[in-house]
Design a protein around this motif. Sequence first.
Motif, mmCIF file in Angstrom:
data_model
loop_
_atom_site.group_PDB
_atom_site.id
_atom_site.type_symbol
_atom_site.label_atom_id
_atom_site.label_comp_id
_atom_site.label_asym_id
_atom_site.label_seq_id
_atom_site.Cartn_x
_atom_site.Cartn_y
_atom_site.Cartn_z
ATOM 1 N N GLY A 226 0.852 -1.662 0.305
ATOM 2 C CA GLY A 226 0.650 -0.001 -0.226
ATOM 3 C C GLY A 226 0.758 1.054 0.011
ATOM 4 N N LEU A 227 2.175 0.895 0.395
ATOM 5 C CA LEU A 227 3.379 2.253 -0.215
ATOM 6 C C LEU A 227 3.176 2.975 -1.355
ATOM 7 C CD1 LEU A 227 5.194 1.485 2.707
ATOM 8 C CD2 LEU A 227 3.353 2.952 2.887
ATOM 9 N N GLN A 228 3.574 4.153 -1.533
ATOM 10 C CA GLN A 228 4.150 4.384 -2.837
ATOM 11 C C GLN A 228 4.591 4.132 -4.039
ATOM 12 O OE1 GLN A 228 3.545 8.721 -3.560
ATOM 13 N NE2 GLN A 228 3.409 8.726 -5.487
ATOM 14 N N ASN A 229 6.166 3.969 -3.160
ATOM 15 C CA ASN A 229 7.538 3.683 -3.966
ATOM 16 C C ASN A 229 8.011 3.322 -3.024
ATOM 17 O OD1 ASN A 229 6.767 4.893 -6.893
ATOM 18 N ND2 ASN A 229 6.792 6.740 -6.092
ATOM 19 N N TYR A 230 8.582 2.140 -3.614
ATOM 20 C CA TYR A 230 9.635 1.596 -2.615
ATOM 21 C C TYR A 230 11.325 0.964 -3.277
ATOM 22 C CZ TYR A 230 5.266 -0.246 -1.205
ATOM 23 O OH TYR A 230 4.309 -0.828 -0.727
ATOM 24 N N SER A 231 12.043 2.356 -2.710
ATOM 25 C CA SER A 231 13.630 2.375 -3.149
ATOM 26 C C SER A 231 14.246 1.176 -3.131
ATOM 27 C CB SER A 231 13.827 3.420 -2.830
ATOM 28 O OG SER A 231 13.301 4.979 -3.105
ATOM 29 N N ILE A 232 15.207 0.753 -3.624
ATOM 30 C CA ILE A 232 16.135 -0.514 -3.290
ATOM 31 C C ILE A 232 17.519 -0.418 -3.340
ATOM 32 C CG2 ILE A 232 16.672 -2.768 -3.678
ATOM 33 C CD1 ILE A 232 13.228 -3.510 -4.013
ATOM 34 N N LYS A 233 18.072 -0.421 -2.477
ATOM 35 C CA LYS A 233 19.822 -0.095 -2.734
ATOM 36 C C LYS A 233 20.300 -1.481 -2.205
ATOM 37 C CE LYS A 233 21.294 2.350 0.235
ATOM 38 N NZ LYS A 233 22.258 3.763 0.743
ATOM 39 N N TYR A 246 10.612 1.196 -7.153
ATOM 40 C CA TYR A 246 9.995 0.256 -7.625
ATOM 41 C C TYR A 246 8.464 0.416 -7.603
ATOM 42 C CZ TYR A 246 13.678 -2.342 -9.003
ATOM 43 O OH TYR A 246 15.021 -3.474 -9.597
ATOM 44 N N THR A 247 7.207 0.669 -7.930
ATOM 45 C CA THR A 247 6.093 0.939 -7.141
ATOM 46 C C THR A 247 5.464 -0.667 -7.164
ATOM 47 O OG1 THR A 247 4.579 0.155 -9.829
ATOM 48 C CG2 THR A 247 5.136 2.585 -8.977
ATOM 49 N N ALA A 248 4.422 -1.225 -6.195
ATOM 50 C CA ALA A 248 4.415 -1.837 -5.558
ATOM 51 C C ALA A 248 3.783 -3.244 -6.571
ATOM 52 C CB ALA A 248 3.275 -2.124 -4.275
ATOM 53 N N GLU A 249 3.292 -2.770 -7.364
ATOM 54 C CA GLU A 249 3.104 -3.571 -9.258
ATOM 55 C C GLU A 249 4.157 -4.581 -9.314
ATOM 56 O OE1 GLU A 249 1.512 -0.600 -8.364
ATOM 57 O OE2 GLU A 249 0.022 -1.474 -7.672
ATOM 58 N N GLN A 250 4.780 -3.344 -9.430
ATOM 59 C CA GLN A 250 6.087 -3.839 -10.192
ATOM 60 C C GLN A 250 6.680 -5.254 -9.372
ATOM 61 O OE1 GLN A 250 8.093 0.481 -10.468
ATOM 62 N NE2 GLN A 250 8.318 -0.502 -12.902
ATOM 63 N N LEU A 251 6.948 -4.576 -8.162
ATOM 64 C CA LEU A 251 7.554 -5.880 -6.777
ATOM 65 C C LEU A 251 6.634 -7.056 -7.042
ATOM 66 C CD1 LEU A 251 8.729 -3.664 -4.328
ATOM 67 C CD2 LEU A 251 10.083 -4.757 -6.365
ATOM 68 N N LYS A 252 5.023 -6.990 -7.070
ATOM 69 C CA LYS A 252 4.296 -8.300 -6.694
ATOM 70 C C LYS A 252 4.624 -9.115 -8.495
ATOM 71 C CE LYS A 252 1.450 -6.134 -3.902
ATOM 72 N NZ LYS A 252 -0.254 -5.626 -4.174
ATOM 73 N N GLN A 253 4.927 -9.131 -9.445
ATOM 74 C CA GLN A 253 5.554 -9.169 -10.230
ATOM 75 C C GLN A 253 6.675 -10.164 -9.643
ATOM 76 O OE1 GLN A 253 6.127 -6.397 -13.715
ATOM 77 N NE2 GLN A 253 4.436 -5.941 -13.764
#
Length: 449
Positions: A226-233, A246-253
Amino acid sequence: MNTKNFLTGIFLILVAFTACNKDSIEDNKTLSPVEFKMTVSENSTKSAVGNKLKTTEVTNVKSALVSIADDNGNLVYELEQIELISFNGNFITNKLLLEVGHYTLTEFLLLDINGNVAYATPKDGSDLANLVNDPLAINFSVNLNETTTVTPEVLRIDNFEPSDFGYVEFGFRYIKTFDFAMGIYTLDDNQTAIATNANITLTANNKECLNKEINGALNVLTINDGLQNYSIKVEKSGYKTFSETYTAEQLKQYETTPLNIYLEEIKEFTLDYNKITDATLTSYYPDNNENGTFIQAFTWTFTGDPVSCRFLMGFDLSEIPEGQQIKSAKLSLFYADNHIASLEEYYGGQNDLKIELVDQVWDETTVTWNNQPSTISNGAIIIPSDENGKIDKPDIDITPLIQAMINNSDGSFGIKISQVVETIYKSSFFASTENEFVDKRPILKIILN
């Protein structure tokens, strides 16, 4: 109080697994995955209308909240939400990780499909504690390759107050999560992918949600939904940092097919003023720390007496693995036009400089002429003389000195630069790491093999 309103006989079984799990613990022999398995007992307490509890009556149970403390009383899980899966009339949860040791189950709640508390295990001393055989807290141990069983009994919440169970409140916020898979790889000289360990930091809404080291080709990570964007380092010593949003929808893929990240090995390091320390040493003020805007190597006279200056430089080489072979290391020093004008002329000739390896620790804020560190004269590098002391000296090859420091990180104390022969009226002046002209500050460039 009619005890027929309560459900008993729901069992919690913690099973240690040896297979891979979502936190990739296969290489860590001190951790065991834990699974919560619940079954409905044939001797379950009858409901108020006299019917035996049917499995269909507990299908609304969606997840569990558990709090677990270690042997020192520190919470290792606090109201950790664990999803429940119905399987042949039983309920099996996702896995938790616990190190081998002794623990205490301090809270246990079951949530319905709407996220409301439906059942709870009463705590010792509460009004409802006498209705179960073993109220909380319940002690248990986790051992490698052994099944640890804990059997808390739960009671239906119905119209009771949280205090009847020994809880201050049942209030909580339902946290929706999702899983995604990730693989971390490096590439060898043949461009073959090799699974590796690395540190991952995940932030969302300006809050750090995850920061841990992961290992291997497959890691399943659980994060808030439910969060807007997820930054991964993703960070690994000797490799360029991977950073992407990434967006949540992108990570759920990547729930079943991993998000594979390939780390690029760093072949060249540039150490600027943030990674370099320096300080001048002067015999004129032998007890003064001269950490200023210039680094100087000269011999002059003041009030008729000869005065010498030397300078120290230290380098932060922590990003380069110890023992890493390098192709080259070149130091660039620059003359700064904002140098003091007290010396009207700069004499060239015989202002050769020598660079020696320092073999003692020093601090740029406290080092002085009188407490300057010792050096290793063997292997010193010579900088040839020039026509005056106002010359830039780019790309000074100090490869063997930097290699020696990389080979022994415990002995990485930097270098000292001084005149080969400290003879009066010979000088060299350079901008330090604190000079106001940023483009004149020292730079060290290292190329790896």
